[in-house]
Enzyme design. Sequence first.
Site, PDB file in Angstrom:
ATOM      1  N   PRO A   2       0.820  -1.210   0.000  1.00  0.00           N
ATOM      2  CA  PRO A   2       0.000   0.000   0.000  1.00  0.00           C
ATOM      3  C   PRO A   2       0.857   1.266   0.000  1.00  0.00           C
ATOM      4  O   PRO A   2       1.898   1.316   0.645  1.00  0.00           O
ATOM      5  CB  PRO A   2      -0.784  -0.110   1.309  1.00  0.00           C
ATOM      6  CG  PRO A   2       0.021  -1.005   2.176  1.00  0.00           C
ATOM      7  CD  PRO A   2       0.872  -1.870   1.305  1.00  0.00           C
ATOM      8  N   GLY A   3       0.427   2.264  -0.721  1.00  0.00           N
ATOM      9  CA  GLY A   3       1.111   3.552  -0.731  1.00  0.00           C
ATOM     10  C   GLY A   3       0.163   4.615  -0.220  1.00  0.00           C
ATOM     11  O   GLY A   3       0.233   5.084   0.920  1.00  0.00           O
TER      12      GLY A   3
ATOM     13  N   CYS B 276      -0.087  28.845 -15.404  1.00  0.00           N
ATOM     14  CA  CYS B 276      -0.648  29.312 -16.677  1.00  0.00           C
ATOM     15  C   CYS B 276      -1.216  28.120 -17.432  1.00  0.00           C
ATOM     16  O   CYS B 276      -0.602  27.618 -18.378  1.00  0.00           O
ATOM     17  CB  CYS B 276       0.417  30.007 -17.490  1.00  0.00           C
ATOM     18  SG  CYS B 276       1.136  31.365 -16.587  1.00  0.00           S
TER      19      CYS B 276
ATOM     20  N   TYR C 145       0.876  11.280  -3.436  1.00  0.00           N
ATOM     21  CA  TYR C 145       0.957  11.735  -4.836  1.00  0.00           C
ATOM     22  C   TYR C 145       0.748  13.245  -4.977  1.00  0.00           C
ATOM     23  O   TYR C 145       0.277  13.715  -6.002  1.00  0.00           O
ATOM     24  CB  TYR C 145      -0.026  10.954  -5.720  1.00  0.00           C
ATOM     25  CG  TYR C 145       0.152   9.455  -5.621  1.00  0.00           C
ATOM     26  CD1 TYR C 145       1.285   8.847  -6.125  1.00  0.00           C
ATOM     27  CD2 TYR C 145      -0.791   8.646  -4.981  1.00  0.00           C
ATOM     28  CE1 TYR C 145       1.480   7.471  -6.011  1.00  0.00           C
ATOM     29  CE2 TYR C 145      -0.610   7.268  -4.858  1.00  0.00           C
ATOM     30  CZ  TYR C 145       0.529   6.689  -5.381  1.00  0.00           C
ATOM     31  OH  TYR C 145       0.718   5.335  -5.267  1.00  0.00           O
TER      32      TYR C 145
HETATM   33  N1  LLP Z   1       2.568  -1.366  -6.078  1.00  0.00           N
HETATM   34  C1  LLP Z   1       2.705  -1.106  -7.374  1.00  0.00           C
HETATM   35  C2  LLP Z   1       3.425  -2.040  -8.217  1.00  0.00           C
HETATM   36  C3  LLP Z   1       2.154   0.059  -7.915  1.00  0.00           C
HETATM   37  O1  LLP Z   1       2.264   0.286  -9.215  1.00  0.00           O
HETATM   38  C4  LLP Z   1       1.477   0.969  -7.077  1.00  0.00           C
HETATM   39  C5  LLP Z   1       0.902   2.215  -7.600  1.00  0.00           C
HETATM   40  C6  LLP Z   1       1.378   0.660  -5.708  1.00  0.00           C
HETATM   41  C7  LLP Z   1       1.933  -0.533  -5.248  1.00  0.00           C
HETATM   42  C8  LLP Z   1       0.721   1.573  -4.710  1.00  0.00           C
HETATM   43  O2  LLP Z   1      -0.620   1.803  -4.986  1.00  0.00           O
HETATM   44  P1  LLP Z   1      -1.524   2.631  -3.929  1.00  0.00           P
HETATM   45  O3  LLP Z   1      -1.644   1.788  -2.694  1.00  0.00           O
HETATM   46  O4  LLP Z   1      -0.824   3.902  -3.661  1.00  0.00           O
HETATM   47  O5  LLP Z   1      -2.812   2.812  -4.628  1.00  0.00           O
HETATM   48  N2  LLP Z   1      -0.314   8.888  -9.273  1.00  0.00           N
HETATM   49  C9  LLP Z   1      -1.577   8.192  -9.174  1.00  0.00           C
HETATM   50  C10 LLP Z   1      -1.397   6.800  -8.573  1.00  0.00           C
HETATM   51  C11 LLP Z   1      -0.509   5.904  -9.380  1.00  0.00           C
HETATM   52  C12 LLP Z   1      -0.288   4.576  -8.695  1.00  0.00           C
HETATM   53  C13 LLP Z   1       0.646   3.737  -9.443  1.00  0.00           C
HETATM   54  N3  LLP Z   1       1.007   2.533  -8.809  1.00  0.00           N
HETATM   55  C14 LLP Z   1      -2.532   9.022  -8.350  1.00  0.00           C
HETATM   56  O6  LLP Z   1      -2.167  10.089  -7.898  1.00  0.00           O
HETATM   57  O7  LLP Z   1      -3.682   8.620  -8.169  1.00  0.00           O
END
Ligand code: LLP
Length: 436
Positions: free
Chosen positions: A294-295, A364, A393
């Site tokens: 999780p991120g 801009c 993010y």
């Molecule tokens: N593991 C992998 C291999 C991933 O590609 C990602 C996110 C994660 C874990 C973590 O996912 P999370 O738990 O954060 O949903 N910039 C975009 C999100 C891109 C996520 C890409 N991969 C945004 O701001 O919504």
Amino acid sequence: MRKVREEMFPQQNKNGHLYWGNCDTVALAQKYGTPLYVYDENLILKECQALKDDFLDKYPNTRVAYASKAFNTIAMLQLIKDAGLSLDVVSGGELYTAIAADFPAARIEFNGNNKSVAELEMAIDYGVGRIIVDSLQEVALIQQICQQLGKKAHIMFRITPEVDVKTHAFISTGQKDSKFGIPLEPAVLYPQIEKVFQAENLEFYGFHFHVGSQLSDNAAHLAATQVALNLMLEVKKRYNYQVKELNFGGGFGVCYTKEDIRQPYRYFLDPMMELTAAFCLENDLVRPEIVIEPGRSIVAEAGITLHTIGAIKELPGLRKYVSIDGGMTDNIRPGLYHAQYTGVVANKVDEKPTQKVTISGKACESTDLLIKDLPVPDVCAGDIFATFTTGAYGYSMASNYNKLPIPAVIFTKDGQAEVVVKRQTYAQMIQNEVKR
Ligand code: LLP
């Protein structure tokens, strides 16, 4: 589980001001300037604890690797290290920051669909715990580097699980037509696995998937789990090899506005773990170590951004634009994904809304609108605007567009505030530019 607003944003109001981590945000804006990212450290730690309660302590032989792309800074990685979690990095830069934070190599997993030779060398040299192979060229490359450096690598395969994902198309990754992962086609996948088996300095651990991000429905996670389990069984049948580890990725959604549903971790993980246990029992397999990545869910809700309100433009009968001193440069998500946010006027939290306004950025660019039609009290230049749920993010996708400096980051905790990233200066912005 739909959260009510007070639960979503556990703010304390004192003297009409928004408090974060028990610090007066208006005072923080005055002291450190705006735009300013402010994190409540206790809210990050609360998420780490929820992951322990719902997963790590509940199921033996499990790991959580924080997907640091959501917010990768030395202070954040130190926090994750001290909480005992593992770490997912996706570039030399993220890995470099992890090394600067003294993050233990064995607890680092290296993802990425196009890792460069230099990045792989750096990762193998540091001795990262897992390399998650995402392309057909990568195995040979890793093998070669391991030989050169006299090192061993622990390999996982990221597969494309070919599942339907209910999220914004731009943050969906599990579908067949995706740049991520190795296709499920047996003629493509198994020769790669055989290569790893044959290589002396490579050890095969198992499979990895990540279906997408900001999800509040567990269907895609469950469907992908089944795909990974089937692969594990097939590997057992073909090679009599028991897969050691499965990585179920991240993607757990958070609340940006009260329309969003934040599910507890157990909503996703319990059925995935039950499915895994039942499948292993039925097929006489040992349940492998289960890892999640999780991120967003660890940091998003812990962070807010403070801006100072400047120009106000009223188009009678049409719209009122209230401009802030940042915008898409510190939060690209509304412009890029039409992401919705909410916020408050931090120095007027007790005042009743009198109007609906559009909070607009200073870049801009017409898409630089942060929040449309937000009810706010009477506002004027100098007021401080706080946007909620910007912890993931936001900083990590910030840019210098229009040559706006990257804002500072503050960690707050129990009334104490600490700068963890200093504001970028104009001089730092041009330090690599060459005057001819
Ligand atoms: N593991 C992998 C291999 C991933 O590609 C990602 C996110 C994660 C874990 C973590 O996912 P999370 O738990 O954060 O949903 N910039 C975009 C999100 C891109 C996520 C890409 N991969 C945004 O701001 O919504």
